[in-house]
Design a protein around this motif. Structure first.
Motif, PDB file in Angstrom:
ATOM      1  N   ILE A 214     -57.925 -11.128 -15.210  1.00  0.00           N
ATOM      2  CA  ILE A 214     -56.777 -10.353 -15.622  1.00  0.00           C
ATOM      3  C   ILE A 214     -56.128  -9.285 -14.795  1.00  0.00           C
ATOM      4  O   ILE A 214     -56.552  -8.602 -13.557  1.00  0.00           O
ATOM      5  N   LYS A 215     -54.879  -9.648 -14.306  1.00  0.00           N
ATOM      6  CA  LYS A 215     -54.281  -8.980 -12.787  1.00  0.00           C
ATOM      7  C   LYS A 215     -53.369  -8.020 -13.001  1.00  0.00           C
ATOM      8  O   LYS A 215     -52.610  -7.390 -14.227  1.00  0.00           O
ATOM      9  N   ARG A 216     -53.774  -6.523 -12.732  1.00  0.00           N
ATOM     10  CA  ARG A 216     -53.964  -5.582 -13.579  1.00  0.00           C
ATOM     11  C   ARG A 216     -52.021  -5.259 -13.046  1.00  0.00           C
ATOM     12  O   ARG A 216     -51.714  -5.357 -12.165  1.00  0.00           O
ATOM     13  N   ARG A 217     -51.280  -4.825 -14.116  1.00  0.00           N
ATOM     14  CA  ARG A 217     -49.848  -4.284 -13.784  1.00  0.00           C
ATOM     15  C   ARG A 217     -49.879  -3.063 -13.202  1.00  0.00           C
ATOM     16  O   ARG A 217     -50.703  -2.177 -13.343  1.00  0.00           O
ATOM     17  N   ARG A 218     -48.431  -2.779 -12.439  1.00  0.00           N
ATOM     18  CA  ARG A 218     -48.428  -1.570 -12.183  1.00  0.00           C
ATOM     19  C   ARG A 218     -48.018  -0.674 -12.814  1.00  0.00           C
ATOM     20  O   ARG A 218     -46.913  -0.991 -13.729  1.00  0.00           O
ATOM     21  N   ASP A 219     -48.028   0.537 -13.016  1.00  0.00           N
ATOM     22  CA  ASP A 219     -48.017   1.626 -13.617  1.00  0.00           C
ATOM     23  C   ASP A 219     -46.183   1.603 -13.626  1.00  0.00           C
ATOM     24  O   ASP A 219     -45.517   1.542 -12.669  1.00  0.00           O
ATOM     25  N   LYS A 220     -45.245   2.390 -14.849  1.00  0.00           N
ATOM     26  CA  LYS A 220     -44.290   2.425 -14.108  1.00  0.00           C
ATOM     27  C   LYS A 220     -43.291   3.245 -13.524  1.00  0.00           C
ATOM     28  O   LYS A 220     -42.446   3.580 -13.575  1.00  0.00           O
ATOM     29  N   LYS A 221     -44.209   4.314 -13.602  1.00  0.00           N
ATOM     30  CA  LYS A 221     -44.151   5.616 -12.689  1.00  0.00           C
ATOM     31  C   LYS A 221     -43.839   4.915 -11.856  1.00  0.00           C
ATOM     32  O   LYS A 221     -43.546   4.446 -10.470  1.00  0.00           O
TER      33      LYS A 221
END
Length: 180
Positions: free
Chosen positions: A141-148
């Motif tokens: 499961i690839k970690r998604r980048r934060d929307k910040k």
């Protein structure tokens, strides 16, 4: 599984090392033994140094797959300095493991002696059957980048407990706006 450890004593090749002690073979399903002499050929002596339990866990099957995929599937034998040497051997068997990651960790620690000893064919089959029975493939499961937004410029406020007329982390500027 009980595993017997065979340690070979042979003459050293320099004047500084009189004897070389190293693990050379494994006996699957061995009975108890403590430094029993198995074979002597001149100055070379093989000892059944100890019988230790090889523990395998269903949570480590990924590591066992690494071990089995090696060109020569081997177990890691970890030995520590002997407090009271038997037969003048400076090492005492501490652990036998099929976990490649655990063995590598001991190898990188620099404590004691860590050797790879080839597994006999029955042990390879036993470990392979264990992995086939208990291995569960985990989906990556690839970690998604934060929307910040990190590209926005903020001059920071420093410590809010301290009164200040400007930002304490900003480089000082003169009245024309240039850096001093």
């Amino acid at each position: 599984m009980p595993v017997g450890l065979i340690i070979r004593k042979q003459p050293g090749v320099t004047r500084w090392v009189k004897w070389i002690w190293r693990p050379v073979a494994l006996i699957p399903g061995a009975g108890p033994a403590e430094w029993r002499e198995l074979r002597r050929d001149g100055d070379v002596v093989d000892y059944h140094a100890a019988t230790m339990n090889l523990m395998v866990f269903s949570s480590d099957t990924d590591s066992y797959r690494v071990t089995l995929s090696a060109r020569v599937p081997s177990l890691y034998v970890v030995m520590k300095d002997a407090e009271s040497p038997v037969n003048d051997c400076p090492w005492t068997p501490k652990l036998i493991t099929a976990n490649a990651y655990e063995g590598q960790g001991y190898n990188e620690s620099g404590e004691g002696l860590v050797e790879l000893v080839p597994m006999p064919v029955p042990m390879i089959a036993w470990l392979r059957d264990f992995v086939e029975t208990h291995h569960v493939e985990e989906e990556f499961i690839k970690r998604r980048r934060d929307k910040k937004r990190v590209d926005l410029v903020e001059d920071g406020k420093g410590d809010i407990r301290i009164r200040q007329t400007s930002d304490v982390f900003r480089a000082p500027r003169n009245s024309s706006g240039r850096l001093n």
